[in-house]
Design an enzyme around this catalytic site. Structure first.
Site, PDB file in Angstrom:
ATOM      1  N   PRO A   2       0.821  -1.208   0.000  1.00 22.75           N
ATOM      2  CA  PRO A   2       0.000   0.000   0.000  1.00 22.75           C
ATOM      3  C   PRO A   2       0.856   1.260   0.000  1.00 22.75           C
ATOM      4  O   PRO A   2       1.892   1.325   0.670  1.00 22.75           O
ATOM      5  CB  PRO A   2      -0.801  -0.135   1.310  1.00 22.75           C
ATOM      6  CG  PRO A   2      -0.780  -1.590   1.624  1.00 22.75           C
ATOM      7  CD  PRO A   2       0.525  -2.108   1.122  1.00 22.75           C
ATOM      8  N   GLU A   3       0.420   2.256  -0.752  1.00 23.38           N
ATOM      9  CA  GLU A   3       1.157   3.510  -0.813  1.00 23.38           C
ATOM     10  C   GLU A   3       0.502   4.531   0.108  1.00 23.38           C
ATOM     11  O   GLU A   3      -0.493   4.251   0.775  1.00 23.38           O
ATOM     12  CB  GLU A   3       1.255   3.972  -2.260  1.00 23.38           C
ATOM     13  CG  GLU A   3       1.865   2.884  -3.143  1.00 23.38           C
ATOM     14  CD  GLU A   3       2.431   3.375  -4.470  1.00 23.38           C
ATOM     15  OE1 GLU A   3       2.790   4.554  -4.588  1.00 23.38           O
ATOM     16  OE2 GLU A   3       2.537   2.536  -5.398  1.00 23.38           O
ATOM     17  N   LYS A  52       3.990   5.464   4.874  1.00 29.44           N
ATOM     18  CA  LYS A  52       3.391   4.129   4.921  1.00 29.44           C
ATOM     19  C   LYS A  52       3.223   3.623   6.357  1.00 29.44           C
ATOM     20  O   LYS A  52       3.007   2.429   6.569  1.00 29.44           O
ATOM     21  CB  LYS A  52       4.232   3.156   4.102  1.00 29.44           C
ATOM     22  CG  LYS A  52       4.376   3.561   2.637  1.00 29.44           C
ATOM     23  CD  LYS A  52       5.200   2.559   1.856  1.00 29.44           C
ATOM     24  CE  LYS A  52       5.350   2.992   0.408  1.00 29.44           C
ATOM     25  NZ  LYS A  52       6.089   2.009  -0.413  1.00 29.44           N
ATOM     26  N   ARG A 260      12.905  -4.184  -6.958  1.00 31.25           N
ATOM     27  CA  ARG A 260      11.580  -3.743  -7.399  1.00 31.25           C
ATOM     28  C   ARG A 260      11.667  -3.412  -8.882  1.00 31.25           C
ATOM     29  O   ARG A 260      12.689  -2.948  -9.370  1.00 31.25           O
ATOM     30  CB  ARG A 260      11.108  -2.506  -6.619  1.00 31.25           C
ATOM     31  CG  ARG A 260      10.988  -2.708  -5.117  1.00 31.25           C
ATOM     32  CD  ARG A 260       9.934  -3.738  -4.748  1.00 31.25           C
ATOM     33  NE  ARG A 260       8.608  -3.364  -5.154  1.00 31.25           N
ATOM     34  CZ  ARG A 260       7.801  -2.586  -4.447  1.00 31.25           C
ATOM     35  NH1 ARG A 260       8.193  -2.062  -3.299  1.00 31.25           N
ATOM     36  NH2 ARG A 260       6.583  -2.319  -4.880  1.00 31.25           N
TER      37      ARG A 260
END
Length: 278
Positions: A2-3, A52, A260
């Site tokens: 989640p951002e 976050k 990533r």
């Protein structure tokens, strides 16, 4: 993962559901049982987020710090006068009040923190585009001195808090910046425009509950791309590797950076070439 906009919305949901109420706190899974017993029966004062990270403040006891990580979920429910169902799955922490209940599962971190520990977590984070008091110059000072790729620095929560892989890919595309461009090669005006766009995009994410980064003039081509790709296209390059760029038609590329995936258009985001004379 989640951002920042997701955590901001979650903090609002928890605040609306529990603020001012005495809360029963338990740990059906057992991993948070000792801390839950310490928190149980206290009034929830505030729920807030930074980047976050999520914080729950209760009266007269330590705060709760939550980081959802890749797999965490914090589901908030209205009791509507009904009974709270038995826990399902690995519920790390359960909150129950007269009005609401909520279950936390799969979080990377769920811990109690003292005021000093709470402040230390915040001090480690870079400015958050969702925070009206954030100072973007703190991020610019780091970026402008670094050889590290801007694509890596935007994901470094000590530089900018709350930006994840989707916002990283999309904001760099919107500003025609190659993700591997060294941070120190950006001009201050470029960074200022990048920051201002992040502020707008993350606030849009809070409002909409989804990440949408397309400019209005590209909505039609995105609808056509959606038909071809078999899914709704809401973004320019994120997870669109191998597909035509919505702006120029070049093939969107991907590459791994610090475990990533990067996504970019090689034509709209050309490799940076320094004009400095060696």
């Amino acid at each position: 993962m989640p951002e920042g906009h997701t955590l901001h919305r979650l903090a609002t949901s928890l605040r609306d559901a529990f603020a001012g109420d005495v809360v029963r706190v338990s740990s059906p899974q057992g991993r948070f049982a000792e801390s839950a017993a310490q928190l149980d029966g206290h009034r929830l004062v505030e729920a807030s987020s930074r980047g976050k990270h999520l914080f729950l403040d209760l009266e007269d006891v330590p705060s709760v710090h939550v980081h959802l990580g890749l797999y965490g979920k914090f589901a908030v429910h209205d009791r509507r006068g009904g009974e709270v169902p038995d826990p399902v799955g690995q519920v790390r922490m359960r909150l129950v009040s007269e009005r609401s209940w909520a279950d936390l599962r799969g979080a990377t971190a769920c811990e109690t923190v003292t005021p000093e520990e709470h402040a230390a977590i915040l001090a480690r984070l870079g400015p958050d585009p969702l925070d009206p008091a954030a100072d973007p110059l703190l991020a610019w000072e780091r970026i402008s001195r670094s050889k590290v790729a801007i694509g890596a620095m935007l994901m470094d929560q000590t530089v900018v808090a709350g930006v994840g892989n989707v916002y990283r890919a999309e904001v760099l595309f919107r500003h025609r910046l190659h993700p591997l461009r060294p941070g120190r090669t950006l001009r201050r005006g470029q960074f200022a425009a990048l920051w201002e766009d992040l502020v707008v995009l993350l606030h849009d994410g809070v409002r909409d509950g989804a990440i949408r980064t397309l400019r209005p003039e590209h909505a039609a081509v995105a609808r056509e791309a959606s038909k071809v790709e078999g899914r709704r296209v809401r973004n320019y390059v994120y997870r669109r590797q191998g597909q035509p760029c919505l702006v120029c038609g070049a093939t969107v590329r991907t590459e791994e950076l610090q475990q990533r995936n990067l996504f970019w258009c090689p034509r709209c985001q050309p490799v940076f070439r320094s004009r400095a004379v060696v």
